[in-house]
Design a protein around this motif. Structure first.
Motif, PDB file in Angstrom:
ATOM      1  N   UNK A  11       0.752  -1.046  -0.286  1.00 52.82           N
ATOM      2  CA  UNK A  11       0.260   0.289   0.111  1.00 52.82           C
ATOM      3  C   UNK A  11       1.013   1.246   0.013  1.00 52.82           C
ATOM      4  N   UNK A  12       1.648   1.245   0.861  1.00 53.53           N
ATOM      5  CA  UNK A  12       3.048   1.893   0.885  1.00 53.53           C
ATOM      6  C   UNK A  12       3.479   2.198  -0.251  1.00 53.53           C
ATOM      7  N   UNK A  13       3.806   1.238  -1.129  1.00 53.32           N
ATOM      8  CA  UNK A  13       4.400   1.741  -2.361  1.00 53.32           C
ATOM      9  C   UNK A  13       3.054   2.848  -3.666  1.00 53.32           C
ATOM     10  N   UNK A  14       2.193   1.534  -3.355  1.00 58.20           N
ATOM     11  CA  UNK A  14       0.792   2.407  -4.416  1.00 58.20           C
ATOM     12  C   UNK A  14       1.104   3.947  -3.928  1.00 58.20           C
ATOM     13  N   UNK A  15       0.740   4.042  -2.449  1.00 56.41           N
ATOM     14  CA  UNK A  15       1.201   5.313  -2.473  1.00 56.41           C
ATOM     15  C   UNK A  15       1.908   6.200  -2.963  1.00 56.41           C
ATOM     16  N   UNK A  16       2.619   6.010  -3.052  1.00 51.28           N
ATOM     17  CA  UNK A  16       4.095   6.505  -3.950  1.00 51.28           C
ATOM     18  C   UNK A  16       4.145   6.764  -4.748  1.00 51.28           C
ATOM     19  N   UNK A  17       3.781   5.868  -5.665  1.00 54.78           N
ATOM     20  CA  UNK A  17       3.443   6.047  -6.931  1.00 54.78           C
ATOM     21  C   UNK A  17       2.914   7.049  -7.058  1.00 54.78           C
ATOM     22  N   UNK A  18       1.318   7.050  -6.502  1.00 56.47           N
ATOM     23  CA  UNK A  18       0.063   7.827  -6.356  1.00 56.47           C
ATOM     24  C   UNK A  18       0.869   9.645  -6.225  1.00 56.47           C
ATOM     25  N   UNK A  19       1.573   9.818  -4.927  1.00 62.15           N
ATOM     26  CA  UNK A  19       1.843  10.835  -4.861  1.00 62.15           C
ATOM     27  C   UNK A  19       2.971  11.683  -5.856  1.00 62.15           C
TER      28      UNK A  19
END
Length: 108
Positions: A20-28
């Motif tokens: 989830x953190x990886x996904x959020x960093x990509x979204x950011x």
């Protein structure tokens, strides 16, 4: 629940959080809207706090398990010590009895 199962469950939750953190960093990285970035940063911060709490929980669980195992080992050692003492006393009583019988019967 056994400690290994608990630890495995926590590890699985941590792996999910890291995804989830990886996904959020990509979204950011893909978002240019400051309001959206602030929300994503807040979500990242919250997930990192949860991850830290999970790591601490796993550590506490392992420490508690180790303390219980140490306590059980101590109890086992105490029982062995008591059994050894009882056997020594029994042997001493038997030896004294045999010596008493020897001297009392006039065999000396």
């Amino acid at each position: 629940m056994k400690i290994n199962e608990l630890s495995a469950n926590i590890d699985q939750k941590i792996a999910e959080l890291e995804q989830q953190l990886e996904n959020l960093h990509a979204q950011r990285a893909q978002t240019s809207d400051p309001a959206s970035q602030q929300k994503i940063i807040a979500d990242i911060t919250a997930l990192n706090k949860i991850k830290l709490k999970l790591l601490k929980s796993r550590d506490i669980a392992w420490r508690a398990h180790q303390l219980l195992r140490d306590q059980e080992d101590q109890r086992s050692d105490d029982r062995k010590r008591l059994l050894g003492l009882a056997l020594c006393i029994f042997s001493a009583v038997g030896a004294v009895t045999l010596i008493g019988i020897y001297f009392w019967s006039g065999l000396f």
